[in-house]
Design an enzyme around this catalytic site. Structure first.
Site, PDB file in Angstrom:
ATOM      1  N   ILE A 158       0.832  -1.210   0.000  1.00 16.88           N
ATOM      2  CA  ILE A 158       0.000   0.000   0.000  1.00 16.88           C
ATOM      3  C   ILE A 158       0.868   1.262   0.000  1.00 16.88           C
ATOM      4  CG2 ILE A 158      -1.898  -1.177   1.167  1.00 16.88           C
ATOM      5  CD1 ILE A 158      -1.151   0.560   3.658  1.00 16.88           C
ATOM      6  N   ASP A 159       2.142   1.122   0.337  1.00 14.35           N
ATOM      7  CA  ASP A 159       3.010   2.303   0.460  1.00 14.35           C
ATOM      8  C   ASP A 159       3.351   2.985  -0.858  1.00 14.35           C
ATOM      9  OD1 ASP A 159       3.091   1.791   3.109  1.00 14.35           O
ATOM     10  OD2 ASP A 159       5.113   0.943   3.143  1.00 14.35           O
ATOM     11  N   GLN A 293      -6.232   1.064   6.666  1.00 11.76           N
ATOM     12  CA  GLN A 293      -5.686   1.470   5.364  1.00 11.76           C
ATOM     13  C   GLN A 293      -5.432   0.275   4.452  1.00 11.76           C
ATOM     14  OE1 GLN A 293      -2.543   4.764   6.051  1.00 11.76           O
ATOM     15  NE2 GLN A 293      -2.960   3.907   8.042  1.00 11.76           N
TER      16      GLN A 293
END
Ligand code: ADP
Length: 743
Positions: A158-159, A293
């Site tokens: 996700i980064d 997230q």
């Protein structure tokens, strides 16, 4: 039938390390593409551990094993951080178990840790096999038949930290989660005139924090790549105070979990809270978003993009030979790029080293050009006074025209705030070209566009009207009376045509000899000079959510659906919606619909239901064919159903134009408007009146002279000649058209 480049080949697929939304779409695409190309495919459960444990950890997968997974977060084949795989003994067991299943091609979806483990495994492979033979655990003939491990990597993280590609799998969905949360916080914060500190993931990468701050209309951001200079506490508070004085009702600071100061000391969200509370006397709260997230449904982008990547990775892997080095497949400028695997991992890790060494300029540069641009745009957007003292500040009109697109307000807000910070006077033209003709033009102040970031609709109003000849004179008069130095139109095809008309008439009407800029905003995504238009991503997300619900509604029945999307003659929404929604068929105007095709589809459908299918979904673009309407196709399916399934149709309609703009649309709106203002300034400084269409080509913002506009378009069907996304047609076919058993 598709070329069977996979015949006689076996592929393994696994997910490893941290999970990310969209991994399932990639797994599904890998499995189905491999089957479509004639290969056998095995799922390895629980990451590398499944290879080490063997047995049921490695299972042959069929087409339906990846049915109904596209909408799920996480990974349905499990992920794990395997300690054993870090040991040579673990990797030897893994090699043995793969070969017990005849697998020597491997797709791994994971972060840089997983991918470097994969590369090590590939390098060691011949030695591991020799050791196994030596120990009597592997026959020499088997070892000889599989001299090399062939690999392909997809980056699930996700980064969005992989250097060399634009987006990693999961980053867009994580941004959705964050921006949703910021929108929610902003509404409560504004009610109480409160401040919030929002902490987001990103230990070494500030992508999520920076983009969320821009998309969420936040005031300040702290990221690892660009630590603030000493004294930042004071400057941050002064900036927040200036924003309040200029009319903001809330302040939101976004902190990446890896944020530090220039000395490398961590800056925590709690510290930021205390600073704001002490220095500004503000009631300040911290929200740490944490694992939400990573969770939840993947966004439309994470579904279609991961599907495409899975498709390309498998094609490359099946074509690989034992000499091939491994590649990572990622999206770069709306194309799939294959980057040598170890280069990608090395460059990614290098950024952390640069940060540790305090070389922030290089760290920012490594994140790519648009990252730096966004950081600069955020500084300008949050500064209520003029950054550039521009004595010769100009008067710039902004307006919308054409159909409504989510993100128009974001673009208008960005234009007003960026324009003011650059020393211009920003004029809002109400209600499109009729409003311009009638002089509904007023100055917009910094505070007038507060809270426009997240608003769907178009607060300035808009019309589809293209001015007639008789309206040109009054329009010219209004431009002169209001001393408009340049005009920026954010809108759709009718808006483009209207601007073109002014441009075309500049010899007769001197008032039109000013820079005229078009910024693309249309859910149809049919505009010249840009591969994507503001609003299309939001509309795609609406379509995908609708399809998810439609599919669920049929859970207990055997049913076929025909879903109709907007788009006029442009099939973007239908094709991409079908790809991201997991439809079996898409019908586009670009390809047309024939009776022969419908016949084949109905026959296929009948046989497929007979073999046990319970759901069929077709997505049809609204103008795909004048005669074969959604209703006609639904009736044909029903007439031929033989009572085996029932049929429903669903015309999605105007919900596609509504809703809060997606993070991607907000970011694109900001970037395109930033560029349009640059271009206006360039022209005005040079005393020129060049007019341009601003747009996205690949991952770059570019501009095309307005005079070229008509040559880029097929004006009869209102779409560009070149439509990059049509190449995804073959991907739809590979993952949705289940090959039939050979009799
Ligand atoms: P990510 O892939 O998300 O970066 P990790 O760095 O935790 O996550 O890596 C996931 C798994 O990949 C590890 O648990 C391990 O099984 C494997 N792995 C990572 N680095 C190596 C390595 N250098 N050698 C062998 N295996 C590794």
């Amino acid at each position: 039938m598709t070329e069977q480049i996979g015949a006689g080949k076996r592929i393994g697929i696994l997910t490893s390390g941290g999970d990310a939304q969209g991994m399932n779409a990639a797994v599904r695409a890998v499995v189905r593409t491999a089957i479509s190309l004639g290969a056998e495919v095995y799922a390895v459960f629980e990451g590398y551990q499944g290879m080490i444990d063997g047995g049921a950890g490695i299972r042959r997968f069929g087409w339906d094993d990846v049915g109904n997974v596209l909408h799920r977060g996480g990974t349905v084949i499990g992920t794990f951080r395997s300690k054993d795989f870090r040991e040579r003994a673990g990797r030897r067991a893994a090699a043995r178990n793969l070969l017990a299943n005849g697998i020597d091609r491997l797709v791994v979806i994971g972060g840089d840790g997983s991918l470097s483990g994969l590369d090590l495994f590939r390098t060691e492979w011949p030695d591991l096999l020799a050791e196994l033979v030596e120990a009597g655990e592997l026959d020499q003939e088997v070892a000889d038949a599989h001299p090399a491990l062939m690999i392909a990597g997809l980056v699930g993280s996700i980064d969005n930290d992989l250097v060399g590609t634009d987006m990693t799998i999961g980053a867009d969905s994580a941004l959705h989660r964050i921006v949703d949360a910021i929108d929610d916080l902003a509404s409560t914060a504004a009610s109480h005139q409160r401040s919030f500190v929002v902490e987001v993931m990103g230990r070494h990468c500030g992508y999520l924090a920076l983009m969320a701050a821009v998309a969420g209309g936040c005031d300040y951001v702290l990221i690892p790549e660009d630590p603030p200079e000493a004294g930042w506490e004071e400057r941050m508070c002064a900036e927040l105070a200036r924003g309040r004085a200029a009319g903001r009702r809330d302040s939101i600071v976004v902190v990446a979990e890896g944020a530090t100061d220039r000395e490398g000391n961590a800056i925590t969200s709690e510290q930021v809270r205390q600073i704001i509370e002490q220095r500004l006397g503000e009631d300040t709260r911290v929200t740490i978003l944490g694992h939400v997230q990573r969770g939840g449904r993947p966004s439309a982008f994470d579904r279609w993009c991961s599907t495409w990547l899975g498709y390309e990775a498998v094609r490359a892997l099946l074509a690989a030979d034992p000499g091939s080095e491994g590649h990572v497949f990622g999206i770069r400028g709306n194309r799939v790029a294959a980057v040598p695997l170890m280069d990608a991992v090395r460059n990614t890790r290098e950024v952390s080293h640069l940060i540790d060494a305090g070389d922030y300029t290089a760290a920012m540069a490594a994140r790519g050009q648009s990252f730096g641009v966004m950081a600069q745009l955020l500084r300008e957007l949050t500064e209520p006074s003029r950054i550039t003292v521009n004595e010769a500040g100009k008067r710039i009109g902004i307006m919308h025209a054409g159909g409504l697109a989510p993100g128009m307000n974001t673009a208008a807000r960005a234009a007003v705030r960026l324009g003011i910070s650059r020393g211009h006077t920003m004029l809002g033209v109400r209600d499109g070209f009729p409003g311009l003709r009638d002089g509904r033009i007023t100055e917009l102040a910094w505070a007038d566009v507060e809270a426009w970031t997240a608003d769907g609709g178009a607060n300035l109003g808009l019309r589809r009207t293209i001015p007639g000849i008789e309206e040109l004179y009054p329009i010219g008069r209004q431009l002169e009376n209001h001393q408009v130095d340049a005009l920026l139109m954010i809108g759709g095809w009718n808006g483009y045509q209207a601007m073109y008309r002014l441009h075309d008439e500049r010899d007769r009407y001197p008032a039109f000899r000013i820079p005229l800029m078009c910024v693309p905003a249309s859910i149809d995504n049919n505009l010249p000079g840009s591969e994507l238009a503001i609003g299309a991503d939001t509309a795609l997300n609406v379509i995908v959510e609708a399809i998810d619900r439609i599919k669920q509604s049929a859970a207990a029945t055997r049913r076929s659906f025909v879903v109709e999307t907007m788009g006029r003659y442009c099939g973007y929404l239908a094709l991409m919606g079908g790809l991201a929604g997991g439809s079996e068929r898409v019908y586009l105007h670009e390809e047309g619909i024939t009776l022969a095709q419908l016949n084949r589809d109905i026959e296929w459908l009948r046989r497929s239901f007979a073999r046990g299918r319970s759901l069929f979904l077709a997505v049809r673009n609204e103008r795909a064919n004048e005669e074969y309407t959604t209703d006609v196709i639904a009736r044909m399916l029903r007439a031929e159903s033989g009572g085996v399934y029932d049929v429903r149709q669903s015309v999605l309609g105007h919900q596609q134009q509504g809703g809060s703009p997606s993070p991607f649309d907000r970011l694109m709106a900001t970037r395109l408007v930033g560029h349009a203002l640059d271009k206006i300034a360039e022209q005005l400084d040079a005393g020129a009146d060049g007019s341009y269409l601003v747009g996205l080509t690949g991952s770059r913002v570019k501009d095309v002279p307005m005079g070229d506009m008509m040559s880029l378009m097929n004006t009869t069907v209102r779409r560009p000649h070149d439509q990059w996304w049509l190449r995804l047609r073959e991907v739809v076919t590979a993952v949705s058209d289940e090959p039939e058993p050979q009799s």
